[in-house]
Design a protein around this motif. Structure first.
Motif, PDB file in Angstrom:
ATOM      1  N   PRO A  46      12.124  -5.116 -24.459  1.00 32.40           N
ATOM      2  CA  PRO A  46      11.147  -5.202 -25.187  1.00 32.40           C
ATOM      3  C   PRO A  46      10.263  -6.939 -25.126  1.00 32.40           C
ATOM      4  O   PRO A  46       8.960  -6.943 -25.604  1.00 32.40           O
ATOM      5  N   ASP A  47      10.979  -7.775 -24.503  1.00 32.59           N
ATOM      6  CA  ASP A  47      10.443  -8.739 -23.879  1.00 32.59           C
ATOM      7  C   ASP A  47       9.152  -8.786 -22.927  1.00 32.59           C
ATOM      8  O   ASP A  47       8.643  -9.624 -22.428  1.00 32.59           O
ATOM      9  N   LEU A  48       9.129  -7.605 -22.209  1.00 30.83           N
ATOM     10  CA  LEU A  48       8.346  -7.066 -21.113  1.00 30.83           C
ATOM     11  C   LEU A  48       7.587  -5.894 -21.742  1.00 30.83           C
ATOM     12  O   LEU A  48       7.349  -4.985 -21.447  1.00 30.83           O
ATOM     13  N   PRO A  49       6.701  -6.148 -22.738  1.00 28.76           N
ATOM     14  CA  PRO A  49       5.898  -4.970 -23.367  1.00 28.76           C
ATOM     15  C   PRO A  49       4.847  -4.622 -22.771  1.00 28.76           C
ATOM     16  O   PRO A  49       4.364  -5.144 -21.557  1.00 28.76           O
ATOM     17  N   GLY A  50       4.336  -3.231 -22.871  1.00 32.76           N
ATOM     18  CA  GLY A  50       3.293  -2.554 -22.197  1.00 32.76           C
ATOM     19  C   GLY A  50       3.489  -1.746 -21.224  1.00 32.76           C
ATOM     20  O   GLY A  50       4.546  -1.693 -20.834  1.00 32.76           O
ATOM     21  N   GLU A  51       2.427  -1.204 -20.870  1.00 32.78           N
ATOM     22  CA  GLU A  51       2.604  -0.266 -19.738  1.00 32.78           C
ATOM     23  C   GLU A  51       1.687  -0.816 -18.272  1.00 32.78           C
ATOM     24  O   GLU A  51       0.322  -0.908 -18.782  1.00 32.78           O
ATOM     25  N   THR A  52       2.415  -0.550 -17.310  1.00 29.78           N
ATOM     26  CA  THR A  52       1.405  -0.872 -16.189  1.00 29.78           C
ATOM     27  C   THR A  52       1.205   0.578 -15.148  1.00 29.78           C
ATOM     28  O   THR A  52       1.773   1.663 -15.624  1.00 29.78           O
ATOM     29  N   THR A  53      -0.040   0.532 -14.628  1.00 26.04           N
ATOM     30  CA  THR A  53      -0.626   1.389 -13.933  1.00 26.04           C
ATOM     31  C   THR A  53      -0.502   1.158 -12.455  1.00 26.04           C
ATOM     32  O   THR A  53      -1.127   0.032 -12.218  1.00 26.04           O
ATOM     33  N   THR A  54      -0.131   1.918 -11.565  1.00 27.91           N
ATOM     34  CA  THR A  54       0.225   1.451 -10.287  1.00 27.91           C
ATOM     35  C   THR A  54      -0.610   2.722  -9.462  1.00 27.91           C
ATOM     36  O   THR A  54      -0.313   3.983  -9.626  1.00 27.91           O
ATOM     37  N   THR A  55      -1.516   2.327  -8.535  1.00 20.01           N
ATOM     38  CA  THR A  55      -2.316   3.393  -7.653  1.00 20.01           C
ATOM     39  C   THR A  55      -1.989   3.020  -6.289  1.00 20.01           C
ATOM     40  O   THR A  55      -2.216   2.004  -5.847  1.00 20.01           O
ATOM     41  N   ILE A  56      -1.726   4.055  -5.511  1.00 16.71           N
ATOM     42  CA  ILE A  56      -1.399   4.118  -4.032  1.00 16.71           C
ATOM     43  C   ILE A  56      -2.323   4.973  -3.587  1.00 16.71           C
ATOM     44  O   ILE A  56      -2.202   6.107  -3.610  1.00 16.71           O
ATOM     45  N   GLN A  57      -2.920   4.457  -2.432  1.00 15.96           N
ATOM     46  CA  GLN A  57      -3.947   5.210  -1.599  1.00 15.96           C
ATOM     47  C   GLN A  57      -3.482   5.022  -0.296  1.00 15.96           C
ATOM     48  O   GLN A  57      -3.526   3.874   0.368  1.00 15.96           O
ATOM     49  N   LEU A  58      -3.351   6.190   0.670  1.00 17.06           N
ATOM     50  CA  LEU A  58      -3.143   6.319   1.862  1.00 17.06           C
ATOM     51  C   LEU A  58      -4.256   6.782   2.564  1.00 17.06           C
ATOM     52  O   LEU A  58      -4.470   8.105   2.460  1.00 17.06           O
ATOM     53  N   ASN A  59      -4.856   6.109   3.703  1.00 20.48           N
ATOM     54  CA  ASN A  59      -5.812   6.787   4.564  1.00 20.48           C
ATOM     55  C   ASN A  59      -5.515   6.764   5.841  1.00 20.48           C
ATOM     56  O   ASN A  59      -4.780   5.637   6.483  1.00 20.48           O
ATOM     57  N   LYS A  60      -5.567   7.879   6.550  1.00 18.66           N
ATOM     58  CA  LYS A  60      -5.246   7.831   7.939  1.00 18.66           C
ATOM     59  C   LYS A  60      -6.113   7.112   8.813  1.00 18.66           C
ATOM     60  O   LYS A  60      -7.233   7.142   8.640  1.00 18.66           O
ATOM     61  N   VAL A  61      -5.764   6.245   9.748  1.00 22.99           N
ATOM     62  CA  VAL A  61      -6.579   5.551  10.649  1.00 22.99           C
ATOM     63  C   VAL A  61      -6.057   5.621  11.885  1.00 22.99           C
ATOM     64  O   VAL A  61      -5.003   6.429  12.273  1.00 22.99           O
ATOM     65  N   SER A  62      -6.810   5.154  13.005  1.00 25.41           N
ATOM     66  CA  SER A  62      -6.510   5.392  14.334  1.00 25.41           C
ATOM     67  C   SER A  62      -5.134   4.980  14.629  1.00 25.41           C
ATOM     68  O   SER A  62      -4.348   5.683  15.475  1.00 25.41           O
ATOM     69  N   CYS A  63      -4.559   4.071  14.007  1.00 23.57           N
ATOM     70  CA  CYS A  63      -3.121   3.588  14.679  1.00 23.57           C
ATOM     71  C   CYS A  63      -2.058   3.836  13.585  1.00 23.57           C
ATOM     72  O   CYS A  63      -1.155   3.174  13.619  1.00 23.57           O
ATOM     73  N   GLY A  64      -2.479   4.572  12.428  1.00 25.84           N
ATOM     74  CA  GLY A  64      -1.299   4.749  11.624  1.00 25.84           C
ATOM     75  C   GLY A  64      -2.080   5.010  10.164  1.00 25.84           C
ATOM     76  O   GLY A  64      -2.719   5.938   9.953  1.00 25.84           O
ATOM     77  N   THR A  65      -1.611   4.301   9.127  1.00 27.45           N
ATOM     78  CA  THR A  65      -1.936   4.463   7.774  1.00 27.45           C
ATOM     79  C   THR A  65      -2.477   3.294   7.188  1.00 27.45           C
ATOM     80  O   THR A  65      -1.829   2.111   7.103  1.00 27.45           O
ATOM     81  N   GLU A  66      -3.657   3.328   6.546  1.00 27.26           N
ATOM     82  CA  GLU A  66      -4.045   1.945   5.505  1.00 27.26           C
ATOM     83  C   GLU A  66      -3.533   2.585   4.275  1.00 27.26           C
ATOM     84  O   GLU A  66      -3.859   3.392   3.848  1.00 27.26           O
ATOM     85  N   LEU A  67      -2.764   1.470   3.795  1.00 24.42           N
ATOM     86  CA  LEU A  67      -2.673   1.302   2.687  1.00 24.42           C
ATOM     87  C   LEU A  67      -3.182   0.571   1.435  1.00 24.42           C
ATOM     88  O   LEU A  67      -3.042  -0.786   1.770  1.00 24.42           O
ATOM     89  N   HIS A  68      -3.521   0.921   0.411  1.00 26.21           N
ATOM     90  CA  HIS A  68      -3.965  -0.026  -0.682  1.00 26.21           C
ATOM     91  C   HIS A  68      -2.852   0.302  -2.055  1.00 26.21           C
ATOM     92  O   HIS A  68      -2.793   1.469  -2.365  1.00 26.21           O
ATOM     93  N   VAL A  69      -2.534  -0.769  -2.399  1.00 24.69           N
ATOM     94  CA  VAL A  69      -1.762  -0.953  -3.777  1.00 24.69           C
ATOM     95  C   VAL A  69      -2.430  -1.656  -4.848  1.00 24.69           C
ATOM     96  O   VAL A  69      -2.825  -2.683  -4.791  1.00 24.69           O
ATOM     97  N   VAL A  70      -2.547  -0.968  -6.034  1.00 18.85           N
ATOM     98  CA  VAL A  70      -3.155  -1.633  -6.906  1.00 18.85           C
ATOM     99  C   VAL A  70      -2.032  -1.507  -8.389  1.00 18.85           C
ATOM    100  O   VAL A  70      -2.023  -0.343  -8.597  1.00 18.85           O
ATOM    101  N   GLN A  71      -1.759  -2.549  -8.808  1.00 14.11           N
ATOM    102  CA  GLN A  71      -1.070  -2.524  -9.995  1.00 14.11           C
ATOM    103  C   GLN A  71      -1.554  -3.307 -11.267  1.00 14.11           C
ATOM    104  O   GLN A  71      -1.787  -4.486 -11.106  1.00 14.11           O
TER     105      GLN A  71
END
Length: 149
Positions: free
Chosen positions: A90-115
């Motif tokens: 209860p000392d850490l109230p609230g709700e987080t939202t995390t978004t993970i975006q994966l994009n195929k690129v020439s050498c693998g995967t571009e990863l974006h994380v937003v929390q």
């Protein structure tokens, strides 16, 4: 109530399918998600839109733990994951939202994380450092190409 957010970007030398599987598989996820010095147990993980999860991070030095859980809001295989979570403490109230975006690129995967919505009691820079460590562990899991024996 004040809250923080972090945003991270990486290019990973692995295809999006392999990176996505690291989020979808509970054993893999528990191996790379906790920052250094922590271990993770997954009590429940129903990896689908509307599914829920419950995990615990345990401080290896002290044995202290904190549990959290949430709901998967949206999942597009190999492309996108969005989920909410909240701490049991209860000392850490609230709700987080995390978004993970994966994009195929020439050498693998571009990863974006937003929390977003990180409890104010957790300094933004500490959360950012934790995510950096987690992503280092993710990269060490998915980049090696190990042939079947």
């Amino acid at each position: 109530m004040e809250s923080n957010s972090v945003s991270l970007h990486r290019v990973i030398k692995a295809d999006p399918e392999k990176v996505f599987r690291a989020f979808a598989d509970p054993v893999a996820h528990s191996g790379w998600l906790p920052p250094y010095g922590f271990v993770c147990t997954v009590q429940q993980m129903d990896f689908k839109a509307g599914g829920t999860f419950k995990m615990t991070f345990i401080n290896f030095s002290t044995g202290n733990s904190h549990s959290f859980g949430g709901t998967y809001l949206e999942i597009k295989p190999n492309e996108f994951i969005k989920y909410t979570d909240r701490f049991d403490d209860p000392d850490l109230p609230g709700e987080t939202t995390t978004t993970i975006q994966l994009n195929k690129v020439s050498c693998g995967t571009e990863l974006h994380v937003v929390q977003e919505g990180i409890p104010a009691a957790i300094p933004e820079e500490i959360c950012y450092l934790g995510w950096q460590e987690s992503l280092e562990k993710l990269i060490k899991l998915v980049e090696p190409e190990i042939p079947d024996a």
